[in-house]
Design a protein around this motif. Structure first.
Motif, short mmCIF file in Angstrom:
data_model
loop_
_atom_site.label_atom_id
_atom_site.label_comp_id
_atom_site.label_asym_id
_atom_site.label_seq_id
_atom_site.Cartn_x
_atom_site.Cartn_y
_atom_site.Cartn_z
N CYS A 97 10.51 33.44 44.83
CA CYS A 97 10.81 33.87 46.20
C CYS A 97 10.30 32.83 47.20
CB CYS A 97 10.15 35.22 46.46
SG CYS A 97 10.68 36.06 47.96
N HIS A 124 17.99 37.28 43.03
CA HIS A 124 17.44 36.77 41.78
C HIS A 124 17.00 37.94 40.91
CE1 HIS A 124 17.43 32.81 43.61
NE2 HIS A 124 16.69 33.25 44.61
N LEU A 178 17.74 33.78 36.11
CA LEU A 178 18.47 33.89 37.36
C LEU A 178 19.71 34.72 37.14
CD1 LEU A 178 18.17 30.20 38.55
CD2 LEU A 178 16.77 32.14 39.23
N SER A 217 12.48 29.67 47.16
CA SER A 217 13.75 29.89 47.84
C SER A 217 13.58 29.84 49.35
CB SER A 217 14.36 31.23 47.42
OG SER A 217 14.64 31.26 46.03
N VAL A 266 13.97 39.32 45.14
CA VAL A 266 13.89 39.12 43.69
C VAL A 266 13.78 40.49 43.04
CG1 VAL A 266 12.67 38.05 41.77
CG2 VAL A 266 12.76 36.88 43.98
N PRO A 323 8.34 36.07 39.95
CA PRO A 323 9.10 36.54 41.12
C PRO A 323 8.49 36.09 42.44
CG PRO A 323 7.93 38.36 40.06
CD PRO A 323 7.86 37.20 39.13
#
Length: 239
Positions: free
Chosen positions: A176, A157, A232, A179, A128, A172
């Motif tokens: 993260c 990202h 994003l 994801s 990120v 962030p």
């Protein structure tokens, strides 16, 4: 002053589903340590000095029904520490790549930092990009659109945050983690594989025979009102 996220006092008592290793990387002076301090202590770190080598901290967050403990490795941005800090990149599941929106040089050097992280981190490393010091709009040298394009080109990202005001600081770290959880659910990432940067916690192991799938729900930090706003790559927003 005690708060709901006094991790040091509860670390031995808490349980979690996953343990994830993060690295915080970028040029010296971009505010990496202040960003991390705001995330872990909910306050701005006054009179912050340059990190020497690597500093460690942690925080447990909740995403849906899952509790995730984040191992956070804050690395020095100075060149003289590079050989030391790079050894901590190994097996990282997530990377928070930080630049200073008021310092163009810190943005122009991002490619080197990203290349090192991808070479040494987990094969499924989630990165990120964070444009820090968003509170200093009058001193901006890197436009949001330019950074967003760079992030999209490098398939990572992107968002902007302010370690001073706390605006968007949690985003962030939570993005993260989300994801990474999605990669686990899809089968792209195996927590039991060496070098994945992720391992099961006690809560997950106790439910190892459960047939239920991972449930993420919405990003939830629990401390700030108004939710988390995330930009994003490509300019779209979520949460």
């Amino acid at each position: 002053m005690a708060n709901d996220y006094d991790i040091d006092a509860t670390e031995l008592l808490e349980t979690y589903d996953f343990l994830m290793k993060y690295i915080i990387i970028g040029e010296a002076g971009t505010g990496k340590s202040c960003l991390l301090h705001q995330f872990t202590h909910n306050s701005f770190k006054e009179h912050s000095q340059h990190t020497i080598g690597v500093e460690f901290s942690s925080r447990t967050v909740k995403l849906g029904e899952k509790r995730i403990k984040l191992q956070l490795w804050d690395t020095a941005g100075q060149e003289r520490f590079r050989s030391v800090t790079r050894s901590y990149y190994r097996g990282a599941a997530g990377a928070i790549l930080v630049y200073d929106i008021t310092n163009r040089a810190s943005f122009l050097n991002l490619s080197r930092w990203l290349a090192d992280a991808r070479a040494l981190g987990s094969p499924q490393l989630v990165t990120v990009l964070v444009g820090n010091k968003a509170d200093r709009e009058e001193d901006r040298e890197v436009e949001w659109a330019e950074a967003s394009r760079w992030a999209a080109e490098n398939d990572i990202h992107f968002l902007e945050a302010s370690s001073l005001t706390g605006d968007n600081v949690e985003a962030p770290f939570l993005l993260c983690a989300r994801s990474i959880l999605l990669a686990i659910e899809s089968g792209a990432l195996d927590p039991e594989k060496a070098g994945s940067g992720v391992s099961y916690g006690d809560r997950a192991l106790r439910r190892v025979n459960s047939s239920s799938r991972l449930s993420f729900g919405s990003l939830s930090g629990g401390r700030r009102k108004g939710g988390v706003k995330i930009r994003l790559p490509g300019g779209s927003k979520c949460c």
